[in-house]
Write a protein that holds these residues in place. Structure first.
Motif: not given
Length: 85
Positions: A10-29
């Motif tokens: 829940a509190t991992c800033p690297y997790c947030v960053r990785a998810k944001a990059l994936l979503q910006s590349r079109g990953v929706q699911d």
């Protein structure tokens, strides 16, 4: 687009960053597996990856690694082809 699985806390800033990059590349699911409250999930992650840190990211069956690994893959142009399978 390939299935993407990410082990997080829940509190991992690297997790947030990785998810944001994936979503910006079109990953929706995005299959997110939280390991901070689930010892079995953490154990599974460690056995599968050999690593203790989060995030741990899989695209399809391929283990990409953590956030820095994902960012490096994207910087060298390898992320989109991998996502597209």
């Amino acid at each position: 687009m390939q299935n993407v699985k990410i082990y997080t806390t829940a509190t991992c800033p690297y997790c947030v960053r990785a998810k944001a990059l994936l979503q910006s590349r079109g990953v929706q699911d995005l299959q997110e597996i939280r390991v901070d409250g689930d010892p079995r999930a953490r154990q599974e992650m460690m056995e599968t990856t050999g690593r203790r840190t989060v995030p741990q990211i899989f695209i399809g069956e391929q283990h990409v690694g953590g956030c820095d690994d994902l960012m490096a893959l994207d910087a060298r142009g390898g992320l989109m082809p991998l996502l597209q399978g």
